[in-house]
Design an enzyme around this catalytic site. Structure first.
Site, PDB file in Angstrom:
ATOM      1  N   CYS A   2       1.393  86.308  45.522  1.00 45.75           N
ATOM      2  CA  CYS A   2       1.085  87.654  45.052  1.00 45.75           C
ATOM      3  C   CYS A   2       1.970  88.650  45.791  1.00 45.75           C
ATOM      4  O   CYS A   2       2.286  88.468  46.970  1.00 45.75           O
ATOM      5  CB  CYS A   2      -0.365  88.053  45.250  1.00 45.75           C
ATOM      6  SG  CYS A   2      -1.525  87.008  44.392  1.00 45.75           S
ATOM      7  N   ARG A  27       7.112  86.098  44.169  1.00 41.43           N
ATOM      8  CA  ARG A  27       5.899  85.736  44.915  1.00 41.43           C
ATOM      9  C   ARG A  27       4.757  85.266  44.010  1.00 41.43           C
ATOM     10  O   ARG A  27       3.749  84.750  44.492  1.00 41.43           O
ATOM     11  CB  ARG A  27       5.406  86.949  45.721  1.00 41.43           C
ATOM     12  CG  ARG A  27       6.392  87.450  46.740  1.00 41.43           C
ATOM     13  CD  ARG A  27       5.844  88.647  47.452  1.00 41.43           C
ATOM     14  NE  ARG A  27       4.747  88.307  48.316  1.00 41.43           N
ATOM     15  CZ  ARG A  27       4.860  87.922  49.575  1.00 41.43           C
ATOM     16  NH1 ARG A  27       6.051  87.833  50.122  1.00 41.43           N
ATOM     17  NH2 ARG A  27       3.807  87.645  50.287  1.00 41.43           N
ATOM     18  N   TRP A  74      -0.200  85.439  41.732  1.00 42.97           N
ATOM     19  CA  TRP A  74      -0.153  83.972  41.719  1.00 42.97           C
ATOM     20  C   TRP A  74      -1.607  83.558  41.852  1.00 42.97           C
ATOM     21  O   TRP A  74      -2.220  83.743  42.901  1.00 42.97           O
ATOM     22  CB  TRP A  74       0.679  83.469  42.892  1.00 42.97           C
ATOM     23  CG  TRP A  74       0.910  81.992  42.882  1.00 42.97           C
ATOM     24  CD1 TRP A  74       1.878  81.311  42.198  1.00 42.97           C
ATOM     25  CD2 TRP A  74       0.189  80.994  43.609  1.00 42.97           C
ATOM     26  NE1 TRP A  74       1.788  79.967  42.452  1.00 42.97           N
ATOM     27  CE2 TRP A  74       0.750  79.737  43.315  1.00 42.97           C
ATOM     28  CE3 TRP A  74      -0.912  81.035  44.488  1.00 42.97           C
ATOM     29  CZ2 TRP A  74       0.276  78.553  43.854  1.00 42.97           C
ATOM     30  CZ3 TRP A  74      -1.382  79.848  45.018  1.00 42.97           C
ATOM     31  CH2 TRP A  74      -0.783  78.621  44.699  1.00 42.97           C
ATOM     32  N   ASN A  98      -3.307  90.678  48.310  1.00 40.14           N
ATOM     33  CA  ASN A  98      -2.586  89.412  48.464  1.00 40.14           C
ATOM     34  C   ASN A  98      -3.299  88.623  49.557  1.00 40.14           C
ATOM     35  O   ASN A  98      -3.405  89.108  50.687  1.00 40.14           O
ATOM     36  CB  ASN A  98      -1.130  89.696  48.863  1.00 40.14           C
ATOM     37  CG  ASN A  98      -0.405  88.440  49.325  1.00 40.14           C
ATOM     38  OD1 ASN A  98      -0.683  87.346  48.839  1.00 40.14           O
ATOM     39  ND2 ASN A  98       0.502  88.586  50.265  1.00 40.14           N
ATOM     40  N   GLY A  99      -3.797  87.445  49.222  1.00 40.01           N
ATOM     41  CA  GLY A  99      -4.497  86.628  50.222  1.00 40.01           C
ATOM     42  C   GLY A  99      -5.696  85.953  49.587  1.00 40.01           C
ATOM     43  O   GLY A  99      -5.796  85.870  48.358  1.00 40.01           O
ATOM     44  N   GLU A 483      15.574  66.566  50.398  1.00 37.11           N
ATOM     45  CA  GLU A 483      15.789  67.926  49.916  1.00 37.11           C
ATOM     46  C   GLU A 483      16.314  67.915  48.469  1.00 37.11           C
ATOM     47  O   GLU A 483      15.890  68.716  47.629  1.00 37.11           O
ATOM     48  CB  GLU A 483      16.758  68.644  50.863  1.00 37.11           C
ATOM     49  CG  GLU A 483      17.142  70.049  50.477  1.00 37.11           C
ATOM     50  CD  GLU A 483      15.969  71.015  50.312  1.00 37.11           C
ATOM     51  OE1 GLU A 483      14.823  70.658  50.638  1.00 37.11           O
ATOM     52  OE2 GLU A 483      16.206  72.117  49.817  1.00 37.11           O
ATOM     53  N   LYS A 487      14.366  69.739  45.386  1.00 42.80           N
ATOM     54  CA  LYS A 487      15.020  70.763  44.557  1.00 42.80           C
ATOM     55  C   LYS A 487      14.873  70.394  43.079  1.00 42.80           C
ATOM     56  O   LYS A 487      14.534  71.225  42.253  1.00 42.80           O
ATOM     57  CB  LYS A 487      16.510  70.897  44.887  1.00 42.80           C
ATOM     58  CG  LYS A 487      16.858  71.564  46.185  1.00 42.80           C
ATOM     59  CD  LYS A 487      16.719  73.071  46.192  1.00 42.80           C
ATOM     60  CE  LYS A 487      15.369  73.485  46.644  1.00 42.80           C
ATOM     61  NZ  LYS A 487      15.061  73.611  48.011  1.00 42.80           N
ATOM     62  N   GLU A 490      11.228  70.785  41.805  1.00 45.82           N
ATOM     63  CA  GLU A 490      10.621  72.111  41.689  1.00 45.82           C
ATOM     64  C   GLU A 490      11.215  72.968  40.588  1.00 45.82           C
ATOM     65  O   GLU A 490      10.495  73.767  40.000  1.00 45.82           O
ATOM     66  CB  GLU A 490      10.545  72.850  43.033  1.00 45.82           C
ATOM     67  CG  GLU A 490      11.814  73.174  43.730  1.00 45.82           C
ATOM     68  CD  GLU A 490      11.555  73.936  45.055  1.00 45.82           C
ATOM     69  OE1 GLU A 490      12.487  73.974  45.861  1.00 45.82           O
ATOM     70  OE2 GLU A 490      10.479  74.506  45.280  1.00 45.82           O
ATOM     71  N   HIS A 506      11.564  48.010  50.384  1.00 40.76           N
ATOM     72  CA  HIS A 506      10.150  47.860  50.749  1.00 40.76           C
ATOM     73  C   HIS A 506       9.222  48.411  49.664  1.00 40.76           C
ATOM     74  O   HIS A 506       8.062  48.678  49.936  1.00 40.76           O
ATOM     75  CB  HIS A 506       9.878  48.558  52.080  1.00 40.76           C
ATOM     76  CG  HIS A 506      10.671  47.977  53.203  1.00 40.76           C
ATOM     77  ND1 HIS A 506      10.444  46.709  53.698  1.00 40.76           N
ATOM     78  CD2 HIS A 506      11.725  48.464  53.897  1.00 40.76           C
ATOM     79  CE1 HIS A 506      11.320  46.446  54.663  1.00 40.76           C
ATOM     80  NE2 HIS A 506      12.098  47.502  54.789  1.00 40.76           N
ATOM     81  N   LYS A 605       7.322  81.951  46.108  1.00 38.70           N
ATOM     82  CA  LYS A 605       8.321  81.869  47.182  1.00 38.70           C
ATOM     83  C   LYS A 605       7.659  81.809  48.556  1.00 38.70           C
ATOM     84  O   LYS A 605       8.073  81.054  49.415  1.00 38.70           O
ATOM     85  CB  LYS A 605       9.226  83.103  47.089  1.00 38.70           C
ATOM     86  CG  LYS A 605      10.312  83.160  48.127  1.00 38.70           C
ATOM     87  CD  LYS A 605      11.476  82.308  47.719  1.00 38.70           C
ATOM     88  CE  LYS A 605      12.584  82.286  48.753  1.00 38.70           C
ATOM     89  NZ  LYS A 605      13.400  81.079  48.611  1.00 38.70           N
TER      90      LYS A 605
HETATM   91  O1  M6R Z   1       9.164  80.336  53.911  1.00 41.54           O
HETATM   92  P1  M6R Z   1       9.092  78.895  54.350  1.00 41.54           P
HETATM   93  O2  M6R Z   1      10.409  78.354  54.731  1.00 41.54           O
HETATM   94  O3  M6R Z   1       8.076  78.687  55.420  1.00 41.54           O
HETATM   95  O4  M6R Z   1       8.588  78.122  53.068  1.00 41.54           O
HETATM   96  C1  M6R Z   1       8.260  76.767  53.124  1.00 41.54           C
HETATM   97  C2  M6R Z   1       8.154  76.176  51.735  1.00 41.54           C
HETATM   98  O5  M6R Z   1       7.157  76.809  51.008  1.00 41.54           O
HETATM   99  C3  M6R Z   1       9.478  76.290  50.975  1.00 41.54           C
HETATM  100  O6  M6R Z   1      10.535  75.713  51.671  1.00 41.54           O
HETATM  101  C4  M6R Z   1       9.345  75.632  49.595  1.00 41.54           C
HETATM  102  O7  M6R Z   1       9.254  74.254  49.727  1.00 41.54           O
HETATM  103  C5  M6R Z   1      10.553  76.047  48.731  1.00 41.54           C
HETATM  104  N1  M6R Z   1      10.131  76.393  47.425  1.00 41.54           N
HETATM  105  C6  M6R Z   1      11.579  75.002  48.635  1.00 41.54           C
HETATM  106  O8  M6R Z   1      12.620  75.302  47.778  1.00 41.54           O
END
Ligand code: M6R
Length: 610
Positions: A2, A27, A74, A98-99, A483, A487, A490, A506, A605
């Site tokens: 949010c 957000r 969100w 927000n929260g 990673e 990527k 997501e 394994h 984000k």
């Molecule tokens: O702001 P942060 O680095 O603490 O965020 C951690 C994760 O939420 C963040 O890296 C998330 O996995 C991203 N969407 C990855 O692209």
């Protein structure tokens, strides 16, 4: 999760609030709304879906007025719908939040029992009714909010309007972020810096349990218990243009291409090439502290967690210090062993991720020293840490983290070299090689970026329909494989897994057949021969191999169905080059499929819920 924004001043509020929400849409983006003081009370417009739906609704019903608040959601409590969208209204009060209010069910029952009708399924509406109840008892807005927040448990950043006090916004926070912007004749608030950059660079970060009254001429800040707080604004060096797309189709692509610049900014002034050392006064550790560290615990989530795995390998190899990585969400609440002698490094792009923040706090309470690695200046994790070692990637808008990951790697490697030098575990020649290599890395990446983009675009044409993709790597390539898979998942919604190449046999090897592309990271490092064998094992199961190979490595390339070339580097620096094609692979698949690259479904984000 949010985004909230507010404006008090002489200009019309609606365009400023919409612009702020556009910059905060990363957000959360399942509904949005505005509340503005009009001549005869507070007017509200809300809409389900992206911000453009709110803009459309506003074009039909303009909101005039110069004082207002806005929200992009969100969903946590209550599905995305107009009735659940913020702002929430109760009597003369409008609230954006927000929260998460943890005791909302209990408070809802109490309010309903005393005759309040609650229209939505949200926890936020409860706050609006609590404040309304207090105003019915004759309190002004600040007192009403203070009293109400005394009943609330959980995380919040709120901005509140009252019909009875039309020239002000009251904001308060606990755990969720809130920044106040000050300029001549106007005051703003927002969940994050980029929302305010077009209007001011002068910002004040609210701390937990603080409440501020915003008026056109400025703001007053107190603790929730009424104690006055004096805090000067800080000048933020980010420019509004940094938060624009700049001709790129998506923020993510722009941010991938910005990586050389982000690295340069992060390395600037920190590489001591003359002494083959790292210059980092900000890390707050003396030479003696460095020698006394018994163990390093790296805490993070998501992509930042992947950076910490590389960090662990560097720390062990270069500083010979025991190091472990922990998912922050798993570290919390399980009574992990931590204490004096431990250095906790909390890594977070946003500096606000609640799991990382709370885990680091827990470690600090038990006696560990906490060093934050974050990109957002003055955010919660650096504020709670003993010291902060910032990355300088500039604002990252795409939900999928790219340039911040790259700069986290840089800081973790710099810290490992610094520690190794203090502990006498790397010699001059080794350190010089690493420092010189790091200094060249921005250029090395920049040189190949366009070509890599073209190569990957071409490969993706053949593989964009794949339903599952595996990413394999050993050593420093293992976290890059994780990673790459994250990527892809997501932003393209393709099932992907990253594995340590040696783990394939394994279990995961059972998944392989001619329909599964396997991306194999094989820089020419100490693991090369074994990774090569793992690749052959995958080929023998008819999997299609996409190799990430060193330029000119025809031996590896002859075993791949398709390959991308990366620049040769010192083996400790390989993650900086191998991750780039993986980021581009995910981007190209998502773009080919037409998904919402910058705002993928269900994600946000900054994750400020547990
Ligand atoms: O702001 P942060 O680095 O603490 O965020 C951690 C994760 O939420 C963040 O890296 C998330 O996995 C991203 N969407 C990855 O692209």
């Amino acid at each position: 999760m949010c985004g909230i924004v507010g404006h008090v001043g002489a200009e019309k509020a609606t365009p400023i609030l919409l612009d702020g929400l556009r910059r905060l849409e990363y957000r959360g983006y399942d509904s949005a709304g505005l509340a503005v003081h009009a001549s005869d009370g507070i007017e509200i417009v809300r809409a389900v879906g992206k911000l453009r739906n709110l803009e459309k609704a506003l074009s039909e019903k303009g909101l005039l007025g110069t004082v207002g608040i806005g929200h992009t959601r969100w969903a946590t409590h209550g599905r995305p719908s107009e009735v659940n969208a913020h702002p929430h209204i109760a009597g003369p009060i409008a609230v954006v939040h927000n929260g998460i209010i943890e005791n909302h069910l209990e408070l809802r029952a109490e309010l309903e029992a005393s005759g309040f009708t609650i229209a939505s399924d949200t926890d936020t509406e409860i706050i609006a009714h609590l404040i309304h109840r207090e105003t019915q008892a004759g309190h002004d807005m600040v007192t009403a909010i203070r009293h109400s927040l005394g009943h609330v448990e959980g995380a919040y950043a709120i901005a509140v309007l009252s019909e009875r006090e039309p020239n002000r916004i009251v904001v308060a926070k606990s755990a969720s972020p809130l920044v106040i912007g000050v300029s001549n004749g106007a005051t703003y608030c927002a969940s994050d810096i980029p929302a305010l950059l077009p209007y001011t660079n002068e910002m004040v970060f609210l701390e937990d349990s603080e409440i501020a009254v915003l008026e056109a001429e400025g703001f007053t800040l107190t603790k929730l218990d009424g104690t006055p707080v004096s805090r000067r604004s800080r000048k933020i060096s980010w420019s509004p243009v940094m938060a624009e797309k700049d001709g790129y189709k998506h923020f993510m692509l722009k941010e991938i291409f910005e990586q050389p610049r982000a690295l340069e900014d992060t390395l600037r002034g920190r590489l001591d090439r003359e002494n083959a050392d790292i210059f980092t006064p900000e890390i707050g550790l003396s030479e003696d502290d460095a020698k006394r560290i018994d163990r390093v615990i790296l805490l993070a989530c998501g992509t930042s967690h992947h950076a910490t795995i590389a960090g662990r390998y560097w720390l062990e190899e270069l500083a010979k210090v025991p190091a472990i990585t922990e998912l922050a969400s798993e570290f919390r609440g399980r009574d992990a062993v931590v204490g004096e002698g431990d250095l906790v490094i909390a890594v977070s792009q946003s500096g606000e991720t609640i799991d990382t923040l709370m885990a680091a706090k827990e470690a600090k309470e038990r006696g560990a020293k906490v060093l934050a690695i974050a990109n957002v200046n003055g955010s919660a994790i650096p504020r709670m840490a003993d010291a902060s070692f910032y990355t300088h990637a500039g604002p990252e808008i795409g939900v999928a983290s790219t340039k911040c990951f790259m700069t986290q790697l840089a800081n973790l490697l710099m810290f490992s070299i610094w520690l190794g030098r203090r502990r006498g575990t790397i010699d001059d020649a080794q350190a010089a090689e690493l420092v010189e290599g790091l200094a060249r890395i921005p250029h090395v990446i920049a040189e190949r970026l366009r070509e890599t983009h073209l190569m990957v675009t071409d490969i993706v044409r053949d593989f964009s329909e794949a339903r599952d993709v595996l990413f394999l790597g050993r050593g420093l390539s293992f976290p890059m494989a994780l990673e790459g898979a994250l990527k892809l998942k997501e932003i393209s919604y393709v099932h992907a897994e990253g594995y340590a190449a040696g783990e394939m046999k394994h279990g995961p090897i059972a998944l392989l057949d001619a329909h599964v592309p396997v991306v194999v990271l094989m820089p020419q490092d100490r693991h090369y021969d074994r990774v090569s064998s793992n690749m052959q094992e995958a080929r023998a199961r008819e999997a299609k191999i996409i190799g990430v190979t060193t330029a000119g490595d025809t031996q590896a390339q002859s075993l791949c169905d398709r390959f991308v070339e990366v620049a040769p580097t010192h083996e400790a620096l390989s993650p900086f080059v191998t991750v780039v094609p993986l980021q581009l692979y995910a981007y190209c698949v998502a773009d080919h499929k037409g998904t919402d690259v910058d705002q993928p479904r269900n994600l946000a984000k900054t994750v400020t819920v547990e």
